[in-house]
Design a protein around this motif. Structure first.
Motif, short mmCIF file in Angstrom:
data_model
loop_
_atom_site.label_atom_id
_atom_site.label_comp_id
_atom_site.label_asym_id
_atom_site.label_seq_id
_atom_site.Cartn_x
_atom_site.Cartn_y
_atom_site.Cartn_z
N TYR A 1 0.84 -1.13 -0.16
CA TYR A 1 -0.03 0.01 -0.06
C TYR A 1 1.01 1.39 -0.12
O TYR A 1 0.40 2.24 0.03
N HIS B 1 0.10 4.21 -2.21
CA HIS B 1 -1.01 4.95 -2.00
C HIS B 1 -1.00 5.95 -0.95
O HIS B 1 -1.65 6.65 -0.77
N ASP C 1 -7.38 1.77 2.14
CA ASP C 1 -5.92 1.49 2.20
C ASP C 1 -5.39 2.10 3.50
O ASP C 1 -5.91 3.21 3.78
#
Length: 89
Positions: free
Chosen positions: A17, A20, A41
């Motif tokens: 992740y 992001h 996320d």
């Protein structure tokens, strides 16, 4: 006392992740961890008071100037789902 996270610790915790989760430039010393919420996320969490302290110490702002700058330029900045969360402790 809160832990100060290193970049490698964050990257390890965020795993896939990482691309992001956005970092707030200049506030690395205020990171207190990774935030999780259902259906989203993970995101990076910052201590708001430490952010203000950074502006005062690094940029020479008064506490009032730092708060105003932070509120307008950081707290209100939305950059999508990976936008960090700021926590007031």
């Amino acid at each position: 006392m809160t832990k100060t996270w290193t970049r490698s610790e964050l990257e390890s915790e965020l795993g896939d992740y990482r691309e992001h989760a956005l970092l707030a430039d200049g506030y690395e010393g205020a990171i207190i961890g990774v935030g999780y919420r259902p259906g989203s996320d993970p995101i990076i969490a910052y201590d708001m008071n430490k952010c203000i302290d950074i502006l005062v110490l690094r940029d020479g702002m008064s506490p009032e100037e730092a708060q105003e700058f932070f509120d307008f330029n950081t707290l209100e900045a939305w950059n999508g789902e990976g936008t960090p969360i700021y926590i007031q402790l």
